[in-house]
Scaffold this motif. Structure first.
Motif, PDB file in Angstrom:
ATOM      1  N   MET A   1       0.856  -1.175   0.000  1.00 11.99           N
ATOM      2  CA  MET A   1       0.000   0.000   0.000  1.00 11.99           C
ATOM      3  C   MET A   1       0.894   1.228   0.000  1.00 11.99           C
ATOM      4  O   MET A   1       1.657   1.444   0.926  1.00 11.99           O
ATOM      5  CB  MET A   1      -0.905  -0.044   1.238  1.00 11.99           C
ATOM      6  CG  MET A   1      -1.913   1.077   1.285  1.00 11.99           C
ATOM      7  SD  MET A   1      -2.974   1.059   2.735  1.00 11.99           S
ATOM      8  CE  MET A   1      -4.359   0.168   2.120  1.00 11.99           C
ATOM      9  N   THR A   4      -0.081   7.158  -1.584  1.00 14.95           N
ATOM     10  CA  THR A   4      -1.289   7.660  -2.244  1.00 14.95           C
ATOM     11  C   THR A   4      -2.507   6.863  -1.803  1.00 14.95           C
ATOM     12  O   THR A   4      -3.569   7.443  -1.524  1.00 14.95           O
ATOM     13  CB  THR A   4      -1.136   7.582  -3.781  1.00 14.95           C
ATOM     14  OG1 THR A   4       0.049   8.277  -4.154  1.00 14.95           O
ATOM     15  CG2 THR A   4      -2.327   8.181  -4.482  1.00 14.95           C
ATOM     16  N   ASP A   5      -2.350   5.533  -1.715  1.00 18.31           N
ATOM     17  CA  ASP A   5      -3.451   4.686  -1.258  1.00 18.31           C
ATOM     18  C   ASP A   5      -3.845   5.014   0.168  1.00 18.31           C
ATOM     19  O   ASP A   5      -5.030   5.033   0.509  1.00 18.31           O
ATOM     20  CB  ASP A   5      -3.072   3.204  -1.360  1.00 18.31           C
ATOM     21  CG  ASP A   5      -2.849   2.745  -2.785  1.00 18.31           C
ATOM     22  OD1 ASP A   5      -3.474   3.344  -3.692  1.00 18.31           O
ATOM     23  OD2 ASP A   5      -2.066   1.808  -2.992  1.00 18.31           O
ATOM     24  N   VAL A   6      -2.855   5.261   1.010  1.00 17.69           N
ATOM     25  CA  VAL A   6      -3.125   5.599   2.414  1.00 17.69           C
ATOM     26  C   VAL A   6      -3.891   6.917   2.501  1.00 17.69           C
ATOM     27  O   VAL A   6      -4.864   7.040   3.251  1.00 17.69           O
ATOM     28  CB  VAL A   6      -1.811   5.667   3.231  1.00 17.69           C
ATOM     29  CG1 VAL A   6      -2.060   6.224   4.617  1.00 17.69           C
ATOM     30  CG2 VAL A   6      -1.162   4.303   3.321  1.00 17.69           C
ATOM     31  N   ILE A   8      -5.784   8.371   0.134  1.00 15.64           N
ATOM     32  CA  ILE A   8      -7.143   8.183  -0.395  1.00 15.64           C
ATOM     33  C   ILE A   8      -8.007   7.449   0.621  1.00 15.64           C
ATOM     34  O   ILE A   8      -9.149   7.835   0.873  1.00 15.64           O
ATOM     35  CB  ILE A   8      -7.103   7.445  -1.745  1.00 15.64           C
ATOM     36  CG1 ILE A   8      -6.492   8.348  -2.813  1.00 15.64           C
ATOM     37  CG2 ILE A   8      -8.497   6.985  -2.157  1.00 15.64           C
ATOM     38  CD1 ILE A   8      -6.187   7.651  -4.116  1.00 15.64           C
ATOM     39  N   ASN A   9      -7.461   6.383   1.210  1.00 21.90           N
ATOM     40  CA  ASN A   9      -8.190   5.627   2.231  1.00 21.90           C
ATOM     41  C   ASN A   9      -8.550   6.519   3.413  1.00 21.90           C
ATOM     42  O   ASN A   9      -9.665   6.459   3.938  1.00 21.90           O
ATOM     43  CB  ASN A   9      -7.357   4.431   2.692  1.00 21.90           C
ATOM     44  CG  ASN A   9      -8.077   3.567   3.694  1.00 21.90           C
ATOM     45  OD1 ASN A   9      -9.302   3.473   3.691  1.00 21.90           O
ATOM     46  ND2 ASN A   9      -7.325   2.927   4.557  1.00 21.90           N
ATOM     47  N   SER A  51      -2.914   1.172   8.836  1.00 15.18           N
ATOM     48  CA  SER A  51      -2.021   1.069   7.682  1.00 15.18           C
ATOM     49  C   SER A  51      -0.639   0.580   8.100  1.00 15.18           C
ATOM     50  O   SER A  51      -0.015  -0.223   7.393  1.00 15.18           O
ATOM     51  CB  SER A  51      -1.890   2.426   6.992  1.00 15.18           C
ATOM     52  OG  SER A  51      -3.120   2.818   6.456  1.00 15.18           O
ATOM     53  N   GLY A 113     -11.030   0.539   1.656  1.00 11.61           N
ATOM     54  CA  GLY A 113      -9.905  -0.377   1.658  1.00 11.61           C
ATOM     55  C   GLY A 113      -9.295  -0.508   3.032  1.00 11.61           C
ATOM     56  O   GLY A 113      -8.106  -0.308   3.204  1.00 11.61           O
ATOM     57  N   ASN A 115      -7.626  -2.175   5.998  1.00 14.45           N
ATOM     58  CA  ASN A 115      -6.828  -3.372   6.214  1.00 14.45           C
ATOM     59  C   ASN A 115      -6.421  -3.417   7.679  1.00 14.45           C
ATOM     60  O   ASN A 115      -5.673  -2.583   8.150  1.00 14.45           O
ATOM     61  CB  ASN A 115      -5.560  -3.331   5.338  1.00 14.45           C
ATOM     62  CG  ASN A 115      -5.895  -3.387   3.882  1.00 14.45           C
ATOM     63  OD1 ASN A 115      -6.803  -4.116   3.477  1.00 14.45           O
ATOM     64  ND2 ASN A 115      -5.199  -2.621   3.076  1.00 14.45           N
TER      65      ASN A 115
END
Length: 117
Positions: A1, A4-6, A8-9, A51, A113, A115
């Motif tokens: 991850m 950017t994913d973090v 957005i999440n 995360s 997303g 996790n």
């Protein structure tokens, strides 16, 4: 991850989860203890810590630790005990499930997303 994913999440989690958590807190501990900014902090810190835990891939142990951390965040920010924090979390999940069900019936889907291990 990736970062950017973090990010957005985190933004999606704040938009979707903070109001649900705030509403649940207001129902169970009252408006004096359950502030919207506190709900945002719970979601932000919970997402960032989640995360980090998912990065290390700790499996079931990480999931259990993350659950305890999340309940600790609710307990701290909403100034309540462990059982009340658990109740707030359960009510928030129920409210979220109802909202997602209603939105899915009208054709809108929400995918987080998250996790936890």
């Amino acid at each position: 991850m990736g970062i950017t994913d973090v990010i957005i999440n985190l933004v999606v989690s704040i938009i979707v989860l903070a109001p649900v958590l705030w509403l649940s807190g207001r129902i169970l501990v009252g408006k004096q203890k359950a502030k919207f900014t506190d709900a945002i902090w719970i979601v932000v810190l919970g997402s960032v810590i989640g995360s980090i835990f998912s990065y290390f891939n700790l499996g079931v142990i990480g999931t259990i630790i993350m659950l305890i951390v999340f309940l600790g965040l609710v307990k701290h920010f909403f100034d309540c005990g462990w059982l009340k924090a658990l109740a707030i979390s359960i009510v928030a999940v129920i409210i979220f499930a109802i909202i997602v069900t209603i939105l899915s019936l009208i054709g809108i889907s929400i995918s987080l997303g998250l996790n936890f291990g």
